[in-house]
Design a protein around this motif. Structure first.
Motif, PDB file in Angstrom:
ATOM      1  N   LEU A 152       2.497  -6.164   4.883  1.00  0.00           N
ATOM      2  CA  LEU A 152       1.651  -5.418   5.792  1.00  0.00           C
ATOM      3  C   LEU A 152       0.194  -5.758   5.565  1.00  0.00           C
ATOM      4  O   LEU A 152      -0.201  -6.174   4.484  1.00  0.00           O
ATOM      5  CB  LEU A 152       1.878  -3.902   5.673  1.00  0.00           C
ATOM      6  N   HIS A 153      -0.573  -5.602   6.612  1.00  0.00           N
ATOM      7  CA  HIS A 153      -2.026  -5.760   6.549  1.00  0.00           C
ATOM      8  C   HIS A 153      -2.618  -4.383   6.761  1.00  0.00           C
ATOM      9  O   HIS A 153      -2.203  -3.652   7.656  1.00  0.00           O
ATOM     10  CB  HIS A 153      -2.522  -6.721   7.627  1.00  0.00           C
ATOM     11  N   ALA A 154      -3.597  -4.018   5.928  1.00  0.00           N
ATOM     12  CA  ALA A 154      -4.233  -2.706   6.057  1.00  0.00           C
ATOM     13  C   ALA A 154      -5.740  -2.854   5.958  1.00  0.00           C
ATOM     14  O   ALA A 154      -6.262  -3.732   5.264  1.00  0.00           O
ATOM     15  CB  ALA A 154      -3.715  -1.755   4.979  1.00  0.00           C
ATOM     16  N   GLU A 155      -6.408  -1.966   6.671  1.00  0.00           N
ATOM     17  CA  GLU A 155      -7.866  -1.907   6.659  1.00  0.00           C
ATOM     18  C   GLU A 155      -8.295  -0.460   6.527  1.00  0.00           C
ATOM     19  O   GLU A 155      -7.613   0.444   7.006  1.00  0.00           O
ATOM     20  CB  GLU A 155      -8.441  -2.486   7.954  1.00  0.00           C
ATOM     21  N   SER A 156      -9.444  -0.266   5.910  1.00  0.00           N
ATOM     22  CA  SER A 156     -10.025   1.064   5.753  1.00  0.00           C
ATOM     23  C   SER A 156     -11.430   1.041   6.345  1.00  0.00           C
ATOM     24  O   SER A 156     -12.201   0.107   6.097  1.00  0.00           O
ATOM     25  CB  SER A 156     -10.084   1.438   4.267  1.00  0.00           C
ATOM     26  N   TYR A 157     -11.749   2.061   7.117  1.00  0.00           N
ATOM     27  CA  TYR A 157     -13.048   2.170   7.772  1.00  0.00           C
ATOM     28  C   TYR A 157     -13.723   3.475   7.393  1.00  0.00           C
ATOM     29  O   TYR A 157     -13.058   4.502   7.230  1.00  0.00           O
ATOM     30  CB  TYR A 157     -12.883   2.143   9.303  1.00  0.00           C
ATOM     31  N   VAL A 158     -15.051   3.435   7.283  1.00  0.00           N
ATOM     32  CA  VAL A 158     -15.871   4.627   7.133  1.00  0.00           C
ATOM     33  C   VAL A 158     -16.944   4.530   8.204  1.00  0.00           C
ATOM     34  O   VAL A 158     -17.681   3.529   8.267  1.00  0.00           O
ATOM     35  CB  VAL A 158     -16.505   4.722   5.725  1.00  0.00           C
ATOM     36  N   ASP A 159     -17.020   5.530   9.065  1.00  0.00           N
ATOM     37  CA  ASP A 159     -17.992   5.522  10.170  1.00  0.00           C
ATOM     38  C   ASP A 159     -17.881   4.241  11.003  1.00  0.00           C
ATOM     39  O   ASP A 159     -18.892   3.614  11.351  1.00  0.00           O
ATOM     40  CB  ASP A 159     -19.426   5.687   9.639  1.00  0.00           C
ATOM     41  N   ASP A 160     -16.656   3.838  11.290  1.00  0.00           N
ATOM     42  CA  ASP A 160     -16.375   2.639  12.095  1.00  0.00           C
ATOM     43  C   ASP A 160     -16.839   1.330  11.455  1.00  0.00           C
ATOM     44  O   ASP A 160     -16.911   0.299  12.116  1.00  0.00           O
ATOM     45  CB  ASP A 160     -16.974   2.759  13.503  1.00  0.00           C
ATOM     46  N   VAL A 161     -17.156   1.361  10.169  1.00  0.00           N
ATOM     47  CA  VAL A 161     -17.550   0.158   9.438  1.00  0.00           C
ATOM     48  C   VAL A 161     -16.420  -0.194   8.476  1.00  0.00           C
ATOM     49  O   VAL A 161     -15.940   0.669   7.729  1.00  0.00           O
ATOM     50  CB  VAL A 161     -18.870   0.388   8.660  1.00  0.00           C
ATOM     51  N   LEU A 162     -16.001  -1.452   8.489  1.00  0.00           N
ATOM     52  CA  LEU A 162     -14.938  -1.897   7.599  1.00  0.00           C
ATOM     53  C   LEU A 162     -15.357  -1.718   6.147  1.00  0.00           C
ATOM     54  O   LEU A 162     -16.393  -2.231   5.728  1.00  0.00           O
ATOM     55  CB  LEU A 162     -14.610  -3.370   7.866  1.00  0.00           C
ATOM     56  N   ALA A 163     -14.563  -0.957   5.399  1.00  0.00           N
ATOM     57  CA  ALA A 163     -14.844  -0.723   3.970  1.00  0.00           C
ATOM     58  C   ALA A 163     -13.997  -1.626   3.085  1.00  0.00           C
ATOM     59  O   ALA A 163     -14.461  -2.097   2.051  1.00  0.00           O
ATOM     60  CB  ALA A 163     -14.603   0.740   3.614  1.00  0.00           C
ATOM     61  N   ALA A 164     -12.737  -1.870   3.477  1.00  0.00           N
ATOM     62  CA  ALA A 164     -11.843  -2.695   2.666  1.00  0.00           C
ATOM     63  C   ALA A 164     -10.697  -3.195   3.534  1.00  0.00           C
ATOM     64  O   ALA A 164     -10.356  -2.584   4.554  1.00  0.00           O
ATOM     65  CB  ALA A 164     -11.295  -1.895   1.493  1.00  0.00           C
ATOM     66  N   GLN A 165     -10.110  -4.295   3.088  1.00  0.00           N
ATOM     67  CA  GLN A 165      -8.921  -4.831   3.758  1.00  0.00           C
ATOM     68  C   GLN A 165      -8.068  -5.559   2.730  1.00  0.00           C
ATOM     69  O   GLN A 165      -8.578  -6.022   1.716  1.00  0.00           O
ATOM     70  CB  GLN A 165      -9.291  -5.763   4.901  1.00  0.00           C
ATOM     71  N   ALA A 166      -6.777  -5.637   3.010  1.00  0.00           N
ATOM     72  CA  ALA A 166      -5.861  -6.331   2.104  1.00  0.00           C
ATOM     73  C   ALA A 166      -4.521  -6.548   2.788  1.00  0.00           C
ATOM     74  O   ALA A 166      -4.170  -5.853   3.749  1.00  0.00           O
ATOM     75  CB  ALA A 166      -5.659  -5.528   0.819  1.00  0.00           C
ATOM     76  N   ASP A 167      -3.777  -7.513   2.258  1.00  0.00           N
ATOM     77  CA  ASP A 167      -2.393  -7.738   2.653  1.00  0.00           C
ATOM     78  C   ASP A 167      -1.520  -7.354   1.464  1.00  0.00           C
ATOM     79  O   ASP A 167      -1.824  -7.705   0.323  1.00  0.00           O
ATOM     80  CB  ASP A 167      -2.164  -9.215   3.004  1.00  0.00           C
ATOM     81  N   PHE A 168      -0.438  -6.637   1.743  1.00  0.00           N
ATOM     82  CA  PHE A 168       0.457  -6.140   0.704  1.00  0.00           C
ATOM     83  C   PHE A 168       1.868  -6.646   0.964  1.00  0.00           C
ATOM     84  O   PHE A 168       2.329  -6.641   2.104  1.00  0.00           O
ATOM     85  CB  PHE A 168       0.524  -4.603   0.719  1.00  0.00           C
ATOM     86  N   THR A 169       2.555  -7.063  -0.086  1.00  0.00           N
ATOM     87  CA  THR A 169       3.994  -7.269   0.007  1.00  0.00           C
ATOM     88  C   THR A 169       4.644  -6.110  -0.735  1.00  0.00           C
ATOM     89  O   THR A 169       4.081  -5.575  -1.697  1.00  0.00           O
ATOM     90  CB  THR A 169       4.443  -8.611  -0.606  1.00  0.00           C
ATOM     91  N   PHE A 170       5.801  -5.692  -0.253  1.00  0.00           N
ATOM     92  CA  PHE A 170       6.444  -4.513  -0.826  1.00  0.00           C
ATOM     93  C   PHE A 170       7.960  -4.624  -0.734  1.00  0.00           C
ATOM     94  O   PHE A 170       8.500  -5.422   0.033  1.00  0.00           O
ATOM     95  CB  PHE A 170       5.975  -3.244  -0.106  1.00  0.00           C
ATOM     96  N   ALA A 171       8.594  -3.789  -1.533  1.00  0.00           N
ATOM     97  CA  ALA A 171      10.051  -3.640  -1.496  1.00  0.00           C
ATOM     98  C   ALA A 171      10.351  -2.151  -1.480  1.00  0.00           C
ATOM     99  O   ALA A 171       9.703  -1.375  -2.183  1.00  0.00           O
ATOM    100  CB  ALA A 171      10.685  -4.291  -2.714  1.00  0.00           C
ATOM    101  N   LEU A 172      11.315  -1.761  -0.668  1.00  0.00           N
ATOM    102  CA  LEU A 172      11.774  -0.378  -0.652  1.00  0.00           C
ATOM    103  C   LEU A 172      12.971  -0.246  -1.563  1.00  0.00           C
ATOM    104  O   LEU A 172      13.855  -1.103  -1.559  1.00  0.00           O
ATOM    105  CB  LEU A 172      12.146   0.050   0.776  1.00  0.00           C
TER     106      LEU A 172
END
Length: 145
Positions: free
Chosen positions: A120-140
């Motif tokens: 998955l790709h995820a991004e975090s925003y504060v006040d519509d400004v990109l704060a962080a982003q990353a790609d994660f691999t995972f297992a359930l």
């Protein structure tokens, strides 16, 4: 669809102080989710990181983003009770400090899913400004496995 904290706690195994999602404001199971984290000075990490200027640790920002992605995967009934384990993180970028009083809007999009594994790709925003982003691999996995 909006998920409040009581529903989030039925999906994720995390609890305070490590439950880092306050609300899900959009969810498309197996595809994407958008979540909110209200950052407050009362959280334990701010008493030591850093006492003179409280900054949310990057690892907790990443964890919060991953939890939003986990909700997209774990929301369907057939995945309830499973936990999402990190397989790896790539393309991590921090663009803006997150401080008490901020509201993080986290967007997670599943890029590919194969059985109980995915990316998955995820991004975090504060006040519509990109704060962080990353790609994660995972297992359930089931906790007992």
């Amino acid at each position: 669809m909006v998920l409040e904290i009581d529903e989030i706690k039925k999906i994720l195994p995390h609890r305070a102080p490590f439950l880092l999602v306050d609300r899900i404001i959009e969810i498309d199971p197996f595809k994407s989710a958008v979540g909110i984290k209200n950052v407050t000075y009362n959280e334990p990490q701010f008493h030591g990181h850093f006492p003179h200027k409280a900054i949310m640790p990057g690892v907790l920002i990443l964890e919060a983003m991953a939890q939003v992605g986990g909700i997209a995967m774990l929301y369907p009934e057939e995945n309830r009770g499973k936990i999402a384990l990190f397989g790896g993180m790539d393309n991590i970028k921090f663009k803006k400090m997150v401080v008490p009083g901020d509201q993080m809007i986290m967007k997670a999009n599943l890029l590919k899913v194969h059985g109980d594994y995915g990316k998955l790709h995820a991004e975090s925003y504060v006040d519509d400004v990109l704060a962080a982003q990353a790609d994660f691999t995972f297992a359930l996995q089931r906790p007992e496995d």
